[in-house]
Design a protein around this motif. Structure first.
Motif, PDB file in Angstrom:
ATOM      1  N   SER A   1       0.832  -1.200   0.000  1.00 54.58           N
ATOM      2  CA  SER A   1       0.000   0.000   0.000  1.00 54.58           C
ATOM      3  C   SER A   1       0.872   1.258   0.000  1.00 54.58           C
ATOM      4  N   ALA A   2       1.898   1.240   0.838  1.00 56.15           N
ATOM      5  CA  ALA A   2       2.726   2.446   0.983  1.00 56.15           C
ATOM      6  C   ALA A   2       3.577   2.714  -0.252  1.00 56.15           C
TER       7      ALA A   2
ATOM      8  N   GLY B   1       4.330   3.019  -3.850  1.00 57.06           N
ATOM      9  CA  GLY B   1       3.519   3.121  -5.057  1.00 57.06           C
ATOM     10  C   GLY B   1       3.966   4.310  -5.878  1.00 57.06           C
ATOM     11  N   LEU B   2       3.015   4.886  -6.596  1.00 62.29           N
ATOM     12  CA  LEU B   2       3.346   6.039  -7.429  1.00 62.29           C
ATOM     13  C   LEU B   2       3.894   7.175  -6.583  1.00 62.29           C
ATOM     14  N   GLY B   3       3.448   7.230  -5.333  1.00 58.49           N
ATOM     15  CA  GLY B   3       3.907   8.293  -4.444  1.00 58.49           C
ATOM     16  C   GLY B   3       5.421   8.311  -4.322  1.00 58.49           C
TER      17      GLY B   3
ATOM     18  N   TYR C   1      -5.097   8.782  -9.175  1.00 56.93           N
ATOM     19  CA  TYR C   1      -4.042   7.764  -9.114  1.00 56.93           C
ATOM     20  C   TYR C   1      -4.156   6.831 -10.312  1.00 56.93           C
TER      21      TYR C   1
ATOM     22  N   PHE D   1       0.769  10.870   2.458  1.00 55.28           N
ATOM     23  CA  PHE D   1       0.397  10.193   1.201  1.00 55.28           C
ATOM     24  C   PHE D   1       1.264   8.953   0.988  1.00 55.28           C
ATOM     25  N   THR D   2       2.553   9.124   1.127  1.00 57.22           N
ATOM     26  CA  THR D   2       3.453   8.028   0.786  1.00 57.22           C
ATOM     27  C   THR D   2       3.341   6.867   1.782  1.00 57.22           C
TER      28      THR D   2
ATOM     29  N   SER E   1       0.555   6.073   3.197  1.00 56.67           N
ATOM     30  CA  SER E   1      -0.866   5.683   3.161  1.00 56.67           C
ATOM     31  C   SER E   1      -1.590   6.005   4.467  1.00 56.67           C
TER      32      SER E   1
ATOM     33  N   MET F   1      -6.202   8.133   6.223  1.00 58.56           N
ATOM     34  CA  MET F   1      -7.489   7.835   5.583  1.00 58.56           C
ATOM     35  C   MET F   1      -8.017   6.436   5.843  1.00 58.56           C
TER      36      MET F   1
ATOM     37  N   ALA G   1      -6.590   3.440   5.368  1.00 57.58           N
ATOM     38  CA  ALA G   1      -6.099   2.284   4.605  1.00 57.58           C
ATOM     39  C   ALA G   1      -5.308   1.345   5.524  1.00 57.58           C
TER      40      ALA G   1
HETATM   41  N1  PFF Z   1       1.027   5.344  -0.466  1.00 51.32           N
HETATM   42  C1  PFF Z   1       0.632   5.310  -1.858  1.00 51.32           C
HETATM   43  C2  PFF Z   1       1.794   5.795  -2.701  1.00 51.32           C
HETATM   44  O1  PFF Z   1       2.780   6.288  -2.160  1.00 51.32           O
HETATM   45  O2  PFF Z   1       1.699   5.698  -3.904  1.00 51.32           O
HETATM   46  C3  PFF Z   1      -0.618   6.091  -2.123  1.00 51.32           C
HETATM   47  C4  PFF Z   1      -1.703   5.851  -1.125  1.00 51.32           C
HETATM   48  C5  PFF Z   1      -2.210   4.566  -0.952  1.00 51.32           C
HETATM   49  C6  PFF Z   1      -2.157   6.899  -0.343  1.00 51.32           C
HETATM   50  C7  PFF Z   1      -3.166   4.332   0.015  1.00 51.32           C
HETATM   51  C8  PFF Z   1      -3.120   6.680   0.613  1.00 51.32           C
HETATM   52  C9  PFF Z   1      -3.594   5.387   0.793  1.00 51.32           C
HETATM   53  F1  PFF Z   1      -4.474   5.189   1.703  1.00 51.32           F
END
Ligand code: PFF
Length: 453
Positions: free
Chosen positions: A25-26, A28-30, A112, A233-234, A236, A239, A241
């Motif tokens: 989850s963490a 990713g595109l971030g 995303y 964001f990075t 996660s 929110m 998740a």
């Molecule tokens: N953490 C993910 C990333 O860095 O791409 C984006 C993300 C996933 C943000 C899940 C928030 C979340 F709940």
């Protein structure tokens, strides 16, 4: 890995399964797409330091708090917040915090998905040899032409959303655990390879000094907000998740250790991506502040020049796609869990409904890069507005409230019992951070940006 289908109290098969899912989850595109371009836009080194500071002081404690709330609540974020608030004798309106998270996930996924679609398109471009011997101008030109093609954008956005919802319908148990187990290490190895390539360019030192030599005169209130928002964001956070994933975590697993591991892996991937990209930016006379196209305009130049570049390039974008997929699943899971558990909808119906809604919202981002590029609000196009609203406002606000909830509303007996930190000092350190430091830091950044401070 636990089946997130209709079973409420199922559990991950092991601690490792949770670490994998949370890291999926963490990372990713971030990390690979967003971190380098916002670092480029915000002047480099000083921004990176603020971001790292936010990860340590705000991110890790809040990740522990979210996992703890999830595991104690054992349900979707809305219900978990309600149950724990009642358990602590507090107002059940804390459940609205769960709502904020559900909404943030839906909005983030809408844009995303568009960017993940770029990664998918770049798999094809790479495999067909488009980048071979391409100059920086040509590669930049491909990207510009690609984002201006609204038909292609809709196609890739649609494809990514369909794949995401297909995976979510089946529950994360099948496939994803195995995929992440193998893909994360591969992505890591490929990034190291790219760093190796960057080391051989003339501009390696320049790239490194851009990323790590801080020039604090480049820091503004808005770049502090961006760095803080990106830490949420990075990782996660903010929110629900990680809360949802935490709700499937067995009781005997150490929350602090897992949080450190997930945050560590996430940060490492982001730094590696930056170290690979900035030397390429400077070696090719590009600007670090080009914006969201940065990795799509720089990495293909390297792939076009290196031996085996077609294979490595293709592999890279495939892995980027999977990294995006394992994150996008967690973006929508809080909303899905809520609809299935509280509204009694079937998983299929929920996914069709939510998937269609997110897809529709995503069109706003699709057209931000072409037809509606001139349509701006406070100088930001639709994509930038959604990104700002979620990453810089909703996630930090969610994180602030999660910190307040775990530091002020939950009793110490609850949190101590759940965190099981044998080391008293460590518990107090966490407690002080979530009770005072993290809320104060987020609050100060907010009011600073509003111009009050
Ligand atoms: N953490 C993910 C990333 O860095 O791409 C984006 C993300 C996933 C943000 C899940 C928030 C979340 F709940």
């Amino acid at each position: 890995m636990a089946d997130i289908k209709n079973k409420r109290h199922s559990e991950w098969s092991s601690r490792f399964a949770f670490i994998l899912a949370a890291t999926g989850s963490a990372v990713g595109l971030g990390n690979i797409w967003k971190f380098p371009y916002i670092t480029g836009e915000n002047g480099g080194g000083a921004f990176v330091i603020v971001y790292l500071l936010c990860v340590v002081v705000i991110g890790i404690p809040i990740m522990m708090a979210e996992t703890m709330i999830g595991r104690r609540g054992r349900q979707n974020p809305v219900n978990a917040m309600k149950t724990l608030a009642q358990e602590a004798g507090a107002d059940s309106r804390w459940r609205y915090l769960g709502w904020l998270g559900v909404a943030a996930g839906v909005i983030i996924l809408s844009y995303y998905s568009v960017i993940a679609g770029w990664a998918m398109a770049y798999v094809l471009k790479s495999i067909s040899g488009t980048f071979i011997d391409g100059s920086a101008q040509q590669i930049g030109g491909f990207f510009d032409a690609f984002v201006k093609d609204s038909g292609a954008q809709v196609f890739w956005h649609t494809s990514f959303m369909v794949i995401t919802m297909l995976v979510v319908v089946r529950g994360v148990r099948e496939g994803l655990e195995k995929a992440v187990r193998f893909l994360m290490p591969s992505l890591f190895i490929l990034l190291i390879l790219l760093v190796g390539y960057a080391m051989n360019t003339d501009a390696y030192d320049q790239g490194l000094s851009f990323m790590f030599d801080p020039d604090f005169s480049k820091i503004t209130g808005s770049s502090i907000l961006t760095a803080m928002g990106h830490a949420f964001f990075t990782l996660s956070l903010g929110m629900g998740a990680i809360m949802v994933y935490g709700s499937y975590l067995p009781k005997d697993v150490s929350i602090s250790q897992t949080a450190f591991m997930v945050a560590g892996a996430d940060t490492l991937v982001a730094l590696l991506a930056g170290i690979a990209i900035f030397p390429l930016v400077f070696a090719n006379g590009l600007e670090p502040s080009t914006g969201p196209g940065l990795i799509f305009q720089t990495l293909p130049i390297a792939f076009g020049q290196m031996t085996g570049g077609v294979i490595f390039g293709t592999l890279f974008f495939v892995l980027l796609f999977f990294a995006a997929l394992s994150s996008s699943i967690s973006l929508i899971e809080p909303a899905v869990a809520w609809m299935v558990e509280n509204k009694g909808y079937s998983r299929v119906k929920t996914c069709v409904f939510l998937g269609a809604g997110v897809w529709f919202l995503g069109l706003g981002t699709v057209f931000s890069f072409n037809e509606w590029a001139d349509f701006t609000f406070l100088g930001k196009n639709i994509f930038e507005c959604l990104d700002f609203l979620t990453a810089n406002i909703m996630l930090p606000a969610g994180g602030l409230l999660i910190a307040v909830f775990s530091g002020w509303v939950m009793t110490r007996t609850q949190s101590r019992d759940e965190l099981q930190l044998n080391n008293k000092g460590l518990y107090y350190c966490w407690f002080i951070l979530v009770r005072y430091v993290s809320p104060a830091a987020v609050f100060l950044v907010f009011i600073h940006v509003l111009g009050i401070l």
